[in-house]
Enzyme design. Structure first.
Site, mmCIF file in Angstrom:
data_model
loop_
_atom_site.group_PDB
_atom_site.id
_atom_site.type_symbol
_atom_site.label_atom_id
_atom_site.label_comp_id
_atom_site.label_asym_id
_atom_site.label_seq_id
_atom_site.Cartn_x
_atom_site.Cartn_y
_atom_site.Cartn_z
ATOM 1 N N THR A 90 0.793 -1.239 0.000
ATOM 2 C CA THR A 90 0.000 0.000 0.000
ATOM 3 C C THR A 90 0.826 1.291 0.000
ATOM 4 O O THR A 90 0.547 2.202 -0.786
ATOM 5 C CB THR A 90 -0.962 -0.014 1.201
ATOM 6 O OG1 THR A 90 -1.802 -1.156 1.062
ATOM 7 C CG2 THR A 90 -1.803 1.236 1.279
ATOM 8 N N LYS A 172 -7.106 4.658 5.536
ATOM 9 C CA LYS A 172 -5.727 4.412 5.992
ATOM 10 C C LYS A 172 -4.927 5.713 5.959
ATOM 11 O O LYS A 172 -4.954 6.417 4.943
ATOM 12 C CB LYS A 172 -5.023 3.422 5.057
ATOM 13 C CG LYS A 172 -5.575 2.012 5.086
ATOM 14 C CD LYS A 172 -4.747 1.114 4.157
ATOM 15 C CE LYS A 172 -5.307 -0.282 4.087
ATOM 16 N NZ LYS A 172 -4.549 -1.149 3.170
ATOM 17 N N ARG A 174 -1.713 6.167 5.494
ATOM 18 C CA ARG A 174 -0.752 6.219 4.377
ATOM 19 C C ARG A 174 -1.441 6.426 3.032
ATOM 20 O O ARG A 174 -0.839 6.937 2.098
ATOM 21 C CB ARG A 174 0.139 4.973 4.358
ATOM 22 C CG ARG A 174 -0.586 3.641 4.220
ATOM 23 C CD ARG A 174 0.399 2.481 4.415
ATOM 24 N NE ARG A 174 -0.208 1.163 4.330
ATOM 25 C CZ ARG A 174 -0.868 0.556 5.318
ATOM 26 N NH1 ARG A 174 -1.047 1.181 6.471
ATOM 27 N NH2 ARG A 174 -1.376 -0.666 5.151
ATOM 28 N N ASP A 316 -9.356 -3.607 0.488
ATOM 29 C CA ASP A 316 -8.161 -4.344 0.923
ATOM 30 C C ASP A 316 -8.450 -5.193 2.159
ATOM 31 O O ASP A 316 -8.100 -6.369 2.205
ATOM 32 C CB ASP A 316 -7.019 -3.366 1.210
ATOM 33 C CG ASP A 316 -5.718 -4.071 1.574
ATOM 34 O OD1 ASP A 316 -5.179 -4.804 0.722
ATOM 35 O OD2 ASP A 316 -5.244 -3.901 2.709
HETATM 36 ZN ZN ZN Z 1 -3.065 -1.656 -0.367
HETATM 37 ZN ZN ZN Z 2 -3.311 -5.237 1.788
#
Ligand code: ZN
Ligand code: ZN
Ligand code: ZN
Length: 556
Positions: A90, A172, A174, A316
């Site tokens: 990611t 997320k 990031r 994900d």
């Molecule tokens: Zn990812």
């Molecule tokens: Zn992943």
């Protein structure tokens, strides 16, 4: 016609001609500018976490007209788009999309990695020198400081004298921090835990704006603590495997991996918003929040191009738990299609149809669950780390008299202790080669490369090319392992990613909107081509480390 009339008629002609000529000159000036660049009011970058290319084709007939189909049918589809480096994870994925280059240049070599200079493990987006905004926890201590090059979002900010805005959003951290670049006005991510709030870092701001606080107190997160049943009759989900099987993981208190997933009964009292991320509702709340950002930040309201970077993370989490072939994945993509339709409608309304440009891609693909592959006779497997560890430490003790020669193993790379090697009067290149050779003898290993090879040679195709693009001389390790296709190190259920194999590299790339041609191509395109394509469209500088090139077929 009298003489006087004749002469006034003549001067009328001259007048008409002059007016015509000057308007033609004006027109050609405008035409020149539009040959130079296109200036959409807003660029929207969408990354779908863990989206394989074939999700587009597998579920296509079940999609509505206003989501994925709108992009495919009225935009441009790059059918043979790949990550050209490993590890496919990611942090590197989002960074490569936005920097137009690979970890060899931008330096984000994993989600986490071993920092050989400081002798510590680091996380790609963490930064202790900033504080959290919107939470008392450490979840906001983030910045893009480990990313060594600029992003397309940075270049747009520089080009517009910081008048064009960048807002980045993802569940997320990031997925928001890295696309936003070094100069984002704001990056927001979702702090699940027991708070269920969108938060940020003091890198961007001192306090959350009013609209974010309003959203956080609106009860939106609370409203997604509801059972997860299929969007449509599960009997119509013919593009995925059975719902109940041994390839899927379980939510903690569930006994079968089957619909309906009774989310309210699964909630943990201390982390009761965390679960939302692992359901399609995580993508829905991301869409809700992105639409609020669009309205409240006045994105795309004037002629100076703004940038909205959105990443959908729930795909994900669902993929890791249930796998590529699950009913849960099919349902998650049908629901994402509806969320995209809702987002596009909001863009039409707030920015204007034809006034914005979109791209959609992923940060990596995913493997089919290896135990499923095995059951259908396709070579696959899992690494047995316990046996490996025992065998490898025997080797190290026998060969060098100490295990300490290896400092760290992460992202399938060994980091060696160069000091100990020197003290033992050994040659680093020899030690790299001996360890590489040892691992080639392990059943699950397909190929091995050394740091020395990565430094010394210039690979132009195949697996070593992909490894070298992911290899940072400053940050990467001494020995690199490539597992056999179909082999993963963990987990036993669900899908994962990270390898240089095609199932992890082949991802969608769609462009749509202002300045974009209708069409498709099966010519190979690579993830680092995205940022220079957008830069060429906008007529702005390419990000500082760019190694990709504009995809000419996409641009009008
Ligand atoms: Zn990812
Ligand atoms: Zn992943
Ligand atoms: Zn299931």
């Amino acid at each position: 016609m009298s003489k006087r009339n004749y002469s006034s008629f003549f001067s009328f002609l001259v007048f008409v001609f002059t007016v015509f000529q000057s308007s033609a000159q004006k027109k050609s000036k405008i035409a020149d500018e539009s040959n130079l660049r296109v200036t959409p009011k807003l660029v929207v970058g969408i990354v779908v976490d863990q989206m394989r290319y074939d999700y587009l084709t597998r579920f296509y007939k079940d999609f509505g007209d206003e989501g994925f189909k709108r992009m495919v049918e009225e935009g441009f589809n790059c059918k043979n788009n790949h990550f050209n480096y490993a590890p496919t994870s990611t942090g590197p994925g989002h960074t490569s999309v936005y920097t137009g280059t690979t970890p060899a240049t931008h330096g984000i070599i994993g989600n986490n990695w071993y920092d050989k200079e400081q002798d510590i493990d680091v996380y790609c987006a963490s930064d202790e020198s900033y504080s959290s905004v919107g939470t008392a926890t450490d979840a906001g201590k983030m910045s893009p400081h480990r990313m060594m090059s600029t992003t397309i979002t940075d270049e747009l900010r520089l080009h517009t004298q910081f008048r064009g805005k960048t807002i980045a959003i993802a569940l997320k951290d990031r997925g928001a921090v890295l696309p936003g670049g070094h100069t984002a006005n704001a990056a927001y991510w979702f702090h699940g835990a027991d708070e269920g709030k969108w938060i940020s870092s003091s890198y961007y701001m001192k306090a959350l704006p009013k609209w974010v606080n309003d959203f956080n107190s609106s009860g939106a997160a609370q409203s997604y603590k509801k059972p997860w049943n299929t969007l449509r009759d599960i009997a119509t989900y013919t593009e995925s495997g059975t719902d109940n099987n041994t390839y899927e993981g379980l939510f903690e208190t569930e006994t079968t991996p089957t619909f309906p997933h009774s989310i309210p009964n699964l909630l943990d009292k201390t982390r009761d918003f965390e679960l939302i991320k692992a359901t399609p509702y995580g993508n829905s709340i991301t869409t809700d929040f992105a639409i609020e950002a669009l309205k409240n930040e006045n994105l795309g309201k004037d002629d100076i191009t703004d940038f909205l970077a959105i990443s959908f993370s729930s795909t994900d989490y669902v993929g890791h738990k249930y796998g590529v072939n699950s009913k849960e994945i099919q349902d998650t993509y049908l629901r994402l299609d509806e969320d995209l339709a809702r987002l596009f409608k909001a863009l039409d309304k707030n920015v204007g149809e034809g006034e914005y440009t979109l791209f959609l891609t992923a940060d990596h693909g995913a493997i089919e669950v290896p135990s499923y592959l095995k059951d259908v006779k396709i070579p696959a497997g899992h690494v047995d780390y316990d046996t490996t560890k025992a065998k490898f430490s025997e080797f190290l003790k026998y060969k060098y008299g100490t295990e300490d020669i290896v400092k760290n193993f992460s992202n399938l790379q060994f980091f060696l202790d160069h000091k100990i090697i020197k003290n033992l009067d050994l040659n680093l290149k020899d030690v790299q080669e001996e360890i590489a050779k040892e691992f080639l003898g392990y059943d699950y290993v397909d190929r091995v490369y050394t740091g020395y090879q990565m430094w010394q040679y210039q690979y132009t195709s195949g697996i070593p090319y992909i490894l070298q693009n992911g290899y940072s001389q400053k940050r990467s390790g001494d020995v690199l392992l490539v597992l056999k296709p179909g082999t993963i190190s963990y987990p036993m259920t669900g899908s994962t990613h990270g390898s240089p194999q095609v199932y992890d590299t082949h991802t969608p790339l769609l462009f749509y909107g202002k300045g974009i041609k209708k069409g498709n191509t099966v010519e190979r395109t690579e993830i680092p081509d995205i940022a220079p394509t957008v830069a060429a469209l906008l007529g702005i500088s390419f990000p500082s480390g760019t190694t990709g090139k504009p995809i000419a077929a996409v641009l009008q």
